[in-house]
Scaffold this active site. Structure first.
Site, PDB file in Angstrom:
ATOM      1  CB  SER A 114      -0.903   0.008   1.235  1.00  0.00           C
ATOM      2  OG  SER A 114      -1.787   1.117   1.206  1.00  0.00           O
ATOM      3  CG  HIS A 118       0.498  13.116   1.370  1.00  0.00           C
ATOM      4  ND1 HIS A 118      -0.810  13.381   1.026  1.00  0.00           N
ATOM      5  CD2 HIS A 118       0.451  12.068   2.239  1.00  0.00           C
ATOM      6  CE1 HIS A 118      -1.615  12.543   1.660  1.00  0.00           C
ATOM      7  NE2 HIS A 118      -0.877  11.735   2.398  1.00  0.00           N
ATOM      8  CG  HIS A 128      -4.392   5.046  -2.217  1.00  0.00           C
ATOM      9  ND1 HIS A 128      -5.402   4.257  -2.742  1.00  0.00           N
ATOM     10  CD2 HIS A 128      -3.969   4.402  -1.102  1.00  0.00           C
ATOM     11  CE1 HIS A 128      -5.587   3.213  -1.967  1.00  0.00           C
ATOM     12  NE2 HIS A 128      -4.730   3.270  -0.968  1.00  0.00           N
ATOM     13  CG  HIS A 175      -9.010   8.020 -15.624  1.00  0.00           C
ATOM     14  ND1 HIS A 175      -9.759   7.064 -14.971  1.00  0.00           N
ATOM     15  CD2 HIS A 175      -9.041   9.118 -14.844  1.00  0.00           C
ATOM     16  CE1 HIS A 175     -10.241   7.574 -13.846  1.00  0.00           C
ATOM     17  NE2 HIS A 175      -9.826   8.822 -13.745  1.00  0.00           N
ATOM     18  N   GLY A 288      -4.486  -5.684  14.417  1.00  0.00           N
ATOM     19  CA  GLY A 288      -3.314  -5.453  15.249  1.00  0.00           C
ATOM     20  C   GLY A 288      -2.118  -4.919  14.497  1.00  0.00           C
TER      21      GLY A 288
END
Length: 335
Positions: A114, A118, A128, A175, A288
């Site tokens: 992931s 910024h 992202h 795109h 967790g």
């Protein structure tokens, strides 16, 4: 919710049908994602030109591993996080089993990369990407041949772009790269995953999109393990050619306090989505995962302003009127 399938989506060739019998395996997914993290970090480091990623290696229980990498304070990237995670758990957390209650109590593995960028320049968009694989193993007491005796697995992922100031060329390029990632899997896939992305990355309490979208998929096992894995690989491999050219052409544009203030305000919207609506954030917290890694996706600075309204006819107003509206950017002339 998954957009409806079209007839083209269900028409698999014989090779895809053969792939459907392939047994799911975490090992090749983990190996691919570790390499993908390396490649993306190298591309972003080169684009920034000065700052480097700080890496940690955090071994988890039952063979799990977290390898967070964070770059901060660069001349181009104010913050970038590219996180590899392999979580191995004894029982599914609530965020995963709420939609699939039949999986409650099963042991599981989740492996992902992931990332978030910024940029410092307000004209350079936030980006992202996430690609992931999840498998819930059969319970030990499952009877051979029963429905419970098979693992339950799926892939997910996508990438999306959040500009603060809109540019048609950037949206078209982004795109078209997303469409290219989907093209090997049929012409109907990109519109389907684009619509899914527009639906998911929507800030419901603001009644506005987070950005201009891209592609998104979840709970994906269409065509069997190998074909679904190929889709995840294609999305991951198309992120750098989608994003880096945009960052390169915007990173040195001159800007003033006005643009910086608006950038920070729009970053506040990003924070709201991640903390209120994002399923991945909730899953990580309940599983967790390390909070420092999860919250590295947050911008280093953001602001909120009571009842902010952009000046009519301004570039800030154009963001809402032209860009925060779903469009067929890939089909437009440009670039």
């Amino acid at each position: 919710m998954m957009p409806p399938m079209t007839p083209d989506d269900s028409a698999d060739d014989s090779a895809a049908a053969a792939h459907a019998t392939t047994r799911p395996d975490v090992a090749p997914v983990r190996a691919f994602l570790l390499g993908l993290q390396d490649d993306i970090c190298a591309a972003l480091t080169a684009c920034d030109g000065e700052a480097n990623f700080e890496e940690q290696l955090l071994e988890g229980e039952r063979g799990g591993l977290a390898r967070p990498r964070v770059l901060e304070g660069g001349p181009v990237l104010e913050r970038a996080g590219v996180m590899f995670s392999h979580t191995v758990g004894a029982a599914l957390p609530k965020a995963a089993s709420a939609r699939r209650p039949e999986l409650a109590g099963r042991s599981f593995e989740a492996v992902s990369v992931s990332l978030i960028t910024h940029p410092r320049n307000p004209y350079a968009p936030t980006s992202h990407m996430n690609v992931r694989f999840f498998i819930a193993h059969p319970p030990a007491q499952a009877a051979p041949g029963s429905d419970d005796a098979a693992p339950v697995w799926w892939f997910g992922g996508g990438f999306d772009l959040t500009p603060h100031y809109g540019f048609d060329d950037d949206a078209i390029h982004w795109h078209r790269a997303a469409r290219d990632a989907c093209r090997p899997f049929g012409d109907s896939l990109y519109p389907r995953l684009k619509a899914w992305c527009d639906d998911y990355f929507f800030i419901k309490h603001r009644n506005e999109p987070r950005g201009i979208g891209g592609v998104f998929f979840d709970d994906w096992n269409d065509g069997g393990f190998e074909r679904a894995f190929a889709l995840m690989r294609s999305v991951g491999e198309h992120y750098v050619p989608a994003y880096v050219p945009i960052l390169e052409r915007r990173k040195q544009m001159p800007y003033s306090d006005r643009e910086r203030d608006f950038q920070l305000l729009r970053r506040g919207r990003y924070v709201e989505f991640n903390l209120v609506w994002d399923r991945g954030t909730r899953f990580g917290l309940e599983a967790g995962a390390r909070p420092e890694s999860l919250l590295a996706s947050m911008p280093p600075l953001a602001r909120w302003e009571y009842q902010h309204r952009p000046e009519p006819g301004s570039p800030e107003a154009a963001l809402y009127e032209r860009y925060l509206v779903p469009r067929d950017w890939a089909g437009m002339d440009g670039c």
